[in-house]
Design a protein around this motif. Structure first.
Motif, short mmCIF file in Angstrom:
data_model
loop_
_atom_site.label_atom_id
_atom_site.label_comp_id
_atom_site.label_asym_id
_atom_site.label_seq_id
_atom_site.Cartn_x
_atom_site.Cartn_y
_atom_site.Cartn_z
N ALA A 35 46.69 38.89 45.25
CA ALA A 35 46.16 37.66 44.64
C ALA A 35 44.65 37.55 44.88
O ALA A 35 43.88 37.25 43.95
N ARG A 36 44.23 37.82 46.11
CA ARG A 36 42.80 37.78 46.44
C ARG A 36 42.04 38.83 45.62
O ARG A 36 40.98 38.56 45.05
N GLU A 37 42.60 40.04 45.53
CA GLU A 37 41.95 41.12 44.80
C GLU A 37 41.81 40.77 43.31
O GLU A 37 40.77 41.01 42.70
N LEU A 38 42.86 40.20 42.73
CA LEU A 38 42.80 39.78 41.33
C LEU A 38 41.71 38.72 41.13
O LEU A 38 40.92 38.81 40.18
N ASN A 39 41.67 37.73 42.01
CA ASN A 39 40.65 36.68 41.90
C ASN A 39 39.25 37.25 41.98
O ASN A 39 38.36 36.86 41.23
N GLU A 40 39.04 38.18 42.92
CA GLU A 40 37.72 38.77 43.10
C GLU A 40 37.31 39.64 41.91
O GLU A 40 36.22 39.49 41.36
N LYS A 41 38.17 40.55 41.54
CA LYS A 41 37.82 41.54 40.52
C LYS A 41 37.78 40.97 39.10
O LYS A 41 37.10 41.49 38.24
N LEU A 42 38.54 39.90 38.88
CA LEU A 42 38.60 39.34 37.53
C LEU A 42 37.81 38.05 37.38
O LEU A 42 37.89 37.37 36.37
N SER A 43 36.99 37.72 38.39
CA SER A 43 36.24 36.46 38.36
C SER A 43 35.27 36.39 37.18
O SER A 43 34.99 35.30 36.69
N SER A 59 41.59 35.63 21.28
CA SER A 59 40.42 35.70 20.41
C SER A 59 40.13 37.18 20.17
O SER A 59 40.29 38.00 21.09
N LYS A 60 39.70 37.50 18.97
CA LYS A 60 39.36 38.90 18.70
C LYS A 60 38.22 39.37 19.59
O LYS A 60 38.09 40.55 19.88
N ASP A 61 37.40 38.43 20.06
CA ASP A 61 36.29 38.77 20.95
C ASP A 61 36.77 39.13 22.36
O ASP A 61 36.01 39.71 23.14
N ASN A 62 38.01 38.80 22.70
CA ASN A 62 38.52 39.04 24.05
C ASN A 62 39.34 40.32 24.17
O ASN A 62 39.89 40.60 25.24
N ILE A 63 39.43 41.10 23.11
CA ILE A 63 40.23 42.33 23.16
C ILE A 63 39.65 43.33 24.15
O ILE A 63 40.37 43.98 24.90
N ASP A 64 38.33 43.47 24.19
CA ASP A 64 37.71 44.37 25.17
C ASP A 64 38.00 43.90 26.59
O ASP A 64 38.23 44.72 27.49
N ALA A 65 37.99 42.60 26.80
CA ALA A 65 38.33 42.05 28.12
C ALA A 65 39.78 42.39 28.46
O ALA A 65 40.08 42.76 29.60
N LEU A 66 40.67 42.29 27.48
CA LEU A 66 42.08 42.63 27.71
C LEU A 66 42.22 44.08 28.16
O LEU A 66 42.92 44.36 29.13
N ILE A 67 41.52 44.98 27.50
CA ILE A 67 41.56 46.40 27.87
C ILE A 67 41.07 46.58 29.31
O ILE A 67 41.70 47.28 30.11
N SER A 68 39.97 45.94 29.66
CA SER A 68 39.43 46.05 31.03
C SER A 68 40.40 45.49 32.05
O SER A 68 40.58 46.06 33.14
N ILE A 69 41.00 44.35 31.74
CA ILE A 69 41.94 43.71 32.66
C ILE A 69 43.18 44.60 32.87
O ILE A 69 43.61 44.83 34.00
N LEU A 70 43.72 45.12 31.78
CA LEU A 70 44.88 46.02 31.87
C LEU A 70 44.55 47.28 32.67
O LEU A 70 45.33 47.72 33.51
N ALA A 71 43.37 47.84 32.41
CA ALA A 71 42.95 49.04 33.14
C ALA A 71 42.83 48.74 34.64
O ALA A 71 43.26 49.54 35.47
N PHE A 72 42.28 47.58 34.99
CA PHE A 72 42.19 47.19 36.40
C PHE A 72 43.57 47.04 37.02
O PHE A 72 43.83 47.53 38.11
N ILE A 73 44.48 46.36 36.32
CA ILE A 73 45.84 46.16 36.85
C ILE A 73 46.52 47.50 37.11
O ILE A 73 47.26 47.64 38.08
N ASN A 74 46.21 48.49 36.30
CA ASN A 74 46.79 49.81 36.50
C ASN A 74 46.32 50.46 37.80
O ASN A 74 46.94 51.42 38.28
N THR A 75 45.22 49.98 38.38
CA THR A 75 44.71 50.55 39.64
C THR A 75 45.31 49.89 40.88
O THR A 75 45.08 50.36 41.99
N LEU A 76 46.01 48.78 40.70
CA LEU A 76 46.54 48.04 41.86
C LEU A 76 47.64 48.83 42.57
O LEU A 76 48.35 49.60 42.01
#
Length: 185
Positions: free
Chosen positions: A138-146, A168-185
């Motif tokens: 939870a702490r790691e998610l808060n820090e990395k996704l702030s 939003s279509k503008d948030n698709i790149d953010a989605l990719i980054s967030i998913l990629a980060f979650i894959n590292t947990l």
């Protein structure tokens, strides 16, 4: 056995030669003790649009291209596919990039760290129970996704962690980054 004779050709005709060869190779690998575990890629309902325009590829090539995209099982496969079609067809149009982007989302969403990814009023990412139970996640998610705090909310409970990304279509790149980060947990 008679691989291409009349006794087998019915199977080949019904499956298609490529599928038949894939199955044959899998069976041979299993017999040799090299069982190949294929990870199933989930299909999310995240809508990004996209299609292959007639100005980019002949109609006769489109089905093969859609199948090649669908056959991408990793981010590396996607990059190989992108290089290949760029070499054959030239610059990749936005419409095709969207299809590739959708497959990237599906691949990243298929991680063992993710229970589900779906679109409703927002884009919802539910983390797996294994990740939810990790100490400090939870702490790691808060820090990395702030940096996404204006477009992303996190909900924590003892059973699961849910992330909601504003749709939003503008948030698709953010989605990719967030998913990629979650894959590292």
């Amino acid at each position: 056995g008679d691989l291409l004779g009349p006794e087998q050709s019915g199977y080949i005709n019904s499956l298609g030669m490529d599928m038949y060869i894939d199955i044959l190779n899998e069976v041979i690998s299993e017999k040799k003790g090299k069982s190949k575990e294929q990870k199933k890629i989930l299909t999310t309902n995240i809508s990004v649009g996209g299609y292959i325009p007639s100005s980019y590829a002949l109609d006769s090539d489109k089905i093969a291209l859609y199948q090649e995209i669908e056959n991408c099982k990793s981010i590396k496969d996607i990059e190989i596919f992108r290089r290949k079609i760029r070499d054959i067809y030239g610059r990749i149009p936005k419409e095709v990039e969207k299809i590739i982007l959708k497959r990237r989302i599906d691949i990243l969403s298929s991680s063992d760290n993710i229970k589900s990814v779906y679109e409703d009023d927002d884009i919802v990412i539910v983390l797996s129970k294994e990740v939810t139970k990790k100490t400090g996640v939870a702490r790691e998610l808060n820090e990395k996704l702030s940096k996404y705090q204006k477009i992303l909310s996190l909900k924590f409970n003892s059973q699961e962690i849910t992330l909601k990304l504003k749709k939003s279509k503008d948030n698709i790149d953010a989605l990719i980054s967030i998913l990629a980060f979650i894959n590292t947990l």
